[in-house]
Write an enzyme that holds these catalytic residues in place. Structure first.
Site, PDB file in Angstrom:
ATOM      1  N   LYS A   3      -5.626   6.077   2.737  1.00  0.00           N
ATOM      2  CA  LYS A   3      -6.285   5.813   4.025  1.00  0.00           C
ATOM      3  C   LYS A   3      -5.263   5.809   5.155  1.00  0.00           C
ATOM      4  O   LYS A   3      -5.596   6.132   6.307  1.00  0.00           O
ATOM      5  CB  LYS A   3      -7.079   4.505   3.959  1.00  0.00           C
ATOM      6  CG  LYS A   3      -6.267   3.257   3.621  1.00  0.00           C
ATOM      7  CD  LYS A   3      -5.771   2.529   4.849  1.00  0.00           C
ATOM      8  CE  LYS A   3      -4.947   1.312   4.477  1.00  0.00           C
ATOM      9  NZ  LYS A   3      -4.417   0.609   5.675  1.00  0.00           N
ATOM     10  N   LYS A  11       0.840  -1.194   0.000  1.00  0.00           N
ATOM     11  CA  LYS A  11       0.000   0.000   0.000  1.00  0.00           C
ATOM     12  C   LYS A  11       0.875   1.242   0.000  1.00  0.00           C
ATOM     13  O   LYS A  11       1.684   1.436   0.903  1.00  0.00           O
ATOM     14  CB  LYS A  11      -0.926  -0.008   1.219  1.00  0.00           C
ATOM     15  CG  LYS A  11      -1.881  -1.205   1.209  1.00  0.00           C
ATOM     16  CD  LYS A  11      -2.826  -1.228   2.389  1.00  0.00           C
ATOM     17  CE  LYS A  11      -3.783  -2.415   2.288  1.00  0.00           C
ATOM     18  NZ  LYS A  11      -4.766  -2.470   3.376  1.00  0.00           N
TER      19      LYS A  11
END
Length: 377
Positions: free
Chosen positions: A231, A147
């Site tokens: 996020k 990520k």
């Protein structure tokens, strides 16, 4: 618990999560009794790769029957410590790996694989993919669970992998709210497999899905990866507000407006807005902003309590992806011409040393506007 012990414990949990999830090779499922799967045997071997910290140079292999998973881990001196933790002999062990787990240092083991799962920190993705290129067969499905956004190029990580593999392997993005600490304890979890080709996404769905782990398919790799990267930035901010003693109202405001700016950037880059209301978006945002499993939130808490950023990162003892993502997201937003006030505020705290309390005051004092950009039109 030392920083290195925390990192080793995380590797244990990641490895256990993959061990418990995957159905592979010439068997029906890795643990048919546990998950009750009765699929037809698949001609496929899956290998699990995790490179973390600053020194990735070790490979670990573990198997169940004829099914085999391999993870590229840490330097040789940490191997013994990992075995101790894995077999439940360490004081910090909460979960256990199979006794069949053994070690190797040969990346050529991926040569006969039908799928390879990469879970490296964002800064190690390019180097790892480059090392894998010489061993992978054309057509091997590479599953990216990393990520972030690459700092030097602002590329999404699947793009980095594709570049290094020279397009010879399809890349599927696997993302969603899936803390390994919970997956390893068989707690029901759901994620998204995003690919350009439905067949590739469905292959990953078949590999991972069982009665404790649901996988949904998607064709939106762009949106899924932007969700996965940003996020973590919002989670750092959420932790910061926790550390400052703000309440639930503040966190709800932060998460909602954070999601809005994540979606603005994702759509500007070619992603779909619906992705941001799904598991990869709001789902992962909820779990990362509210769970103490989240390294990003825990780091933010320390910063909100007054720790210097460098000290907070050191205390976490593992990679805090949101720290890197904050700088990369800022660059990407500037290139795309997208306004992202929360991400910009995170950058100012993390890289320019601004006081979080002053940043909150500035955010709350921004000019009046409608919540929905299309309202009253």
């Amino acid at each position: 618990m030392s920083g290195k012990s925390r990192v080793l414990r995380r590797i244990l949990l990641l490895a256990l999560a993959v061990y418990l999830i995957c159905s592979v090779a010439a068997v029906q499922v890795m643990n048919a009794a546990l998950f009750g799967r009765a699929d037809e045997p698949k001609e496929l071997t899956v290998r699990y790769t995790d490179v973390a910290a600053d020194y990735p140079r070790q490979t670990v292999t573990f198997s169940s029957g004829s099914a085999q998973l391999t993870g590229w881990l840490y330097p040789a001196e940490d191997a013994a410590a990992l075995v101790v933790i894995a077999h439940g002999l360490g004081a910090d062990a909460e979960t256990y790996l199979p006794e069949t787990m053994h070690f190797t240092a040969d990346l050529a083991c991926v040569a006969d694989c039908g799928a390879v799962l990469m879970v490296t920190p964002s800064y190690a993705v390019r180097e790892t993919a480059a090392k894998l290129r010489a061993f992978l067969r054309p057509g091997t499905v590479v599953i990216s669970a990393s990520k972030g956004i690459e700092k030097s190029t602002s590329l999404r990580l699947s793009q980095v992998i594709e570049e290094e593999l020279e397009g010879k392997c399809p890349v599927v993005v696997l993302s969603g709210p899936s803390h390994a600490e919970e997956v390893g304890r068989h707690i029901p979890t759901g994620v998204v497999a995003a690919a350009d080709r439905l067949a590739d996404a469905e292959l990953v769905q078949d590999l991972f899905m069982n009665k404790r782990f649901r996988v949904y398919t998607s064709d939106d790799r762009i949106g899924t990866e932007i969700c996965a990267a940003l996020k973590n930035v919002i989670a750092l901010c959420a932790g910061c507000t926790d550390g400052m003693g703000c309440g639930d109202n503040t966190k709800a405001l932060l998460m909602t407006r954070g999601l809005a700016e994540m979606a603005r950037l994702g759509v500007a880059l070619g992603g779909r807005k619906d992705t941001f209301t799904g598991l990869a978006g709001v789902g992962d945002l909820i779990v990362t902003c509210t769970s103490m499993h989240s390294r990003n939130r825990r780091c933010g808490i320390l910063i909100g309590q007054g720790r210097p950023v460098a000290q907070a990162l050191e205390e976490i003892g593992a990679v805090v992806e949101g720290y890197y993502a904050a700088a990369n997201a800022r660059t990407l937003a500037q290139k795309a011409g997208v306004e992202m006030p929360i991400s910009q505020a995170a950058y100012e705290v993390l890289y320019e040393g601004r006081d979080p309390k002053l940043v909150v005051t500035d955010l709350m004092g921004r000019a009046k506007r409608s919540e929905l950009e299309e309202s009253w039109s």
